[in-house]
Design a protein around this motif. Structure first.
Motif, PDB file in Angstrom:
ATOM      1  N   LEU A   4       1.242  -7.764  -7.316  1.00 14.97           N
ATOM      2  CA  LEU A   4       1.972  -6.697  -6.626  1.00 14.97           C
ATOM      3  C   LEU A   4       1.386  -5.327  -6.962  1.00 14.97           C
ATOM      4  N   GLU A   5       1.084  -5.105  -8.226  1.00 16.83           N
ATOM      5  CA  GLU A   5       0.527  -3.817  -8.640  1.00 16.83           C
ATOM      6  C   GLU A   5      -0.851  -3.595  -8.014  1.00 16.83           C
ATOM      7  N   ALA A   6      -1.636  -4.654  -7.892  1.00 12.45           N
ATOM      8  CA  ALA A   6      -2.954  -4.526  -7.271  1.00 12.45           C
ATOM      9  C   ALA A   6      -2.835  -4.114  -5.811  1.00 12.45           C
ATOM     10  N   GLU A   7      -1.868  -4.697  -5.108  1.00  7.54           N
ATOM     11  CA  GLU A   7      -1.641  -4.326  -3.710  1.00  7.54           C
ATOM     12  C   GLU A   7      -1.127  -2.893  -3.614  1.00  7.54           C
ATOM     13  N   LEU A   8      -0.292  -2.513  -4.563  1.00  7.32           N
ATOM     14  CA  LEU A   8       0.244  -1.152  -4.566  1.00  7.32           C
ATOM     15  C   LEU A   8      -0.873  -0.132  -4.813  1.00  7.32           C
ATOM     16  N   ASP A   9      -1.778  -0.455  -5.702  1.00 11.10           N
ATOM     17  CA  ASP A   9      -2.914   0.436  -5.954  1.00 11.10           C
ATOM     18  C   ASP A   9      -3.765   0.604  -4.691  1.00 11.10           C
ATOM     19  N   ARG A  10      -3.857  -0.465  -3.931  1.00 10.36           N
ATOM     20  CA  ARG A  10      -4.689  -0.438  -2.728  1.00 10.36           C
ATOM     21  C   ARG A  10      -4.152   0.540  -1.688  1.00 10.36           C
ATOM     22  N   ALA A  67      -2.127   3.248  -2.482  1.00 10.89           N
ATOM     23  CA  ALA A  67      -1.527   4.325  -3.269  1.00 10.89           C
ATOM     24  C   ALA A  67      -1.379   5.628  -2.490  1.00 10.89           C
ATOM     25  N   ASP A  68      -2.261   5.870  -1.534  1.00 10.92           N
ATOM     26  CA  ASP A  68      -2.217   7.123  -0.769  1.00 10.92           C
ATOM     27  C   ASP A  68      -1.368   7.018   0.496  1.00 10.92           C
ATOM     28  N   ALA A  69      -0.792   5.854   0.735  1.00  8.90           N
ATOM     29  CA  ALA A  69       0.008   5.657   1.944  1.00  8.90           C
ATOM     30  C   ALA A  69       1.435   6.168   1.725  1.00  8.90           C
ATOM     31  N   GLN A 127       3.952   1.541   1.417  1.00 10.54           N
ATOM     32  CA  GLN A 127       3.839   0.910   0.103  1.00 10.54           C
ATOM     33  C   GLN A 127       4.874  -0.211  -0.047  1.00 10.54           C
ATOM     34  N   LEU A 128       6.103   0.077   0.372  1.00  8.56           N
ATOM     35  CA  LEU A 128       7.149  -0.938   0.273  1.00  8.56           C
ATOM     36  C   LEU A 128       6.845  -2.124   1.174  1.00  8.56           C
ATOM     37  N   ARG A 129       6.393  -1.866   2.369  1.00  2.00           N
ATOM     38  CA  ARG A 129       6.018  -2.956   3.279  1.00  2.00           C
ATOM     39  C   ARG A 129       4.907  -3.808   2.669  1.00  2.00           C
ATOM     40  N   THR A 130       3.974  -3.171   2.000  1.00  5.01           N
ATOM     41  CA  THR A 130       2.880  -3.892   1.363  1.00  5.01           C
ATOM     42  C   THR A 130       3.395  -4.793   0.249  1.00  5.01           C
ATOM     43  N   LEU A 131       4.331  -4.283  -0.555  1.00  2.23           N
ATOM     44  CA  LEU A 131       4.926  -5.101  -1.610  1.00  2.23           C
ATOM     45  C   LEU A 131       5.687  -6.289  -1.025  1.00  2.23           C
ATOM     46  N   VAL A 168       8.973  -3.044 -10.149  1.00  4.42           N
ATOM     47  CA  VAL A 168       7.837  -2.704  -9.285  1.00  4.42           C
ATOM     48  C   VAL A 168       8.347  -2.177  -7.943  1.00  4.42           C
ATOM     49  N   PHE A 169       9.313  -2.870  -7.364  1.00  6.79           N
ATOM     50  CA  PHE A 169       9.903  -2.446  -6.094  1.00  6.79           C
ATOM     51  C   PHE A 169      10.741  -1.179  -6.271  1.00  6.79           C
ATOM     52  N   ARG A 170      11.505  -1.137  -7.354  1.00  9.88           N
ATOM     53  CA  ARG A 170      12.411  -0.015  -7.593  1.00  9.88           C
ATOM     54  C   ARG A 170      11.638   1.304  -7.702  1.00  9.88           C
ATOM     55  N   ARG A 171      10.472   1.257  -8.321  1.00 11.88           N
ATOM     56  CA  ARG A 171       9.675   2.470  -8.466  1.00 11.88           C
ATOM     57  C   ARG A 171       9.328   3.087  -7.125  1.00 11.88           C
ATOM     58  N   VAL A 172       8.966   2.238  -6.170  1.00 11.99           N
ATOM     59  CA  VAL A 172       8.604   2.715  -4.833  1.00 11.99           C
ATOM     60  C   VAL A 172       9.846   3.185  -4.085  1.00 11.99           C
ATOM     61  N   VAL A 173      10.929   2.434  -4.190  1.00  7.56           N
ATOM     62  CA  VAL A 173      12.165   2.797  -3.493  1.00  7.56           C
ATOM     63  C   VAL A 173      12.694   4.134  -3.993  1.00  7.56           C
ATOM     64  N   GLU A 174      12.750   4.313  -5.300  1.00 11.16           N
ATOM     65  CA  GLU A 174      13.287   5.567  -5.847  1.00 11.16           C
ATOM     66  C   GLU A 174      12.390   6.757  -5.504  1.00 11.16           C
TER      67      GLU A 174
END
Length: 215
Positions: free
Chosen positions: A84-90, A92-94, A99-103, A146-152
């Motif tokens: 999940l973190e690897a996809e989030l890094d990919r 990161a600028d979105a 980002q949430l959709r990617t997760l 991991v999800f909460r970080r993006v949501v918040e």
């Protein structure tokens, strides 16, 4: 999915590396048996037989069944979160929504394609002894983070219309867990891909403002 149980330091000896590889093999075998038979059905005898070692030798790596099962839980937790973190890094600028959709997309792919044993052991676990409750709760907490970080972050930026992050995240995890029941191996690859995107679209709507509409 359980390679992270092995930690080979650059200066580790050949014997240590061989031990780590065997330990990882034992954990992989235990993962397969746990996902197929549950905690009660998995035996150290079968793990030893499938890894072609004596049961007594198994105790050189793990003190008993519970320690081995704990290693399986930890290895799967680390591996899923790393993916999940690897996809989030990919991305990161979105936007936070992307980002949430990617997760969501990667989690569904893990549960229904690349590591279905995760769904068996975490989404729809068979009976576990109560002694594993703290470990399972910790695993879910780390995964949720991991999800909460993006949501918040999305809420703070005004990108998400989400009155209660806790409720929304609980609903999201419920949807993700159900995906392993909807997207079955018997379906065609095209249909499975179609359903994965449908889950992504539907789940993401719980967070995006109503005016943004479907993607």
């Amino acid at each position: 999915m359980v390679e992270s149980v092995v930690s080979e330091a650059p200066g580790s000896s050949r014997v240590a590396r061989r031990r780590d590889r065997r330990k990882a093999e034992i954990v992989r075998t235990a993962t397969t048996l746990l996902s197929a038979q549950g905690y009660q059905g998995m035996s150290l005898e079968e793990v030893a037989e499938r890894t072609d070692i004596a049961k007594a030798t198994l105790y050189h790596y793990f003190s008993g069944k519970d320690e081995l099962v704990g290693a399986v839980i930890e290895a799967l937790t680390v591996d899923v979160n790393a993916r999940l973190e690897a996809e989030l890094d990919r991305v990161a600028d979105a936007s936070h929504l992307e980002q949430l959709r990617t997760l969501i997309r990667e989690q569904v792919r893990i549960l229904t394609d690349t590591a279905p044993e995760v769904a068996t052991l975490f989404s729809w676990p068979k009976s576990w002894p109560e002694s594993f409750d703290p470990m399972m709760k910790d695993s879910r907490r780390r995964h949720d983070a991991v999800f909460r970080r993006v949501v918040e972050a999305g809420m703070a930026a005004g990108e998400f219309d989400c009155p209660n992050a806790d409720v929304a995240l609980q609903c999201l995890h419920g949807v993700l867990n159900q995906s392993s029941l909807w997207i079955r191996p018997s379906l065609s690859g095209e249909r499975r891909a179609e359903l994965r995107e449908a889950v992504v679209d539907t789940a993401a709507r719980m967070f995006s403002p109503p005016s943004s509409g479907p993607r």
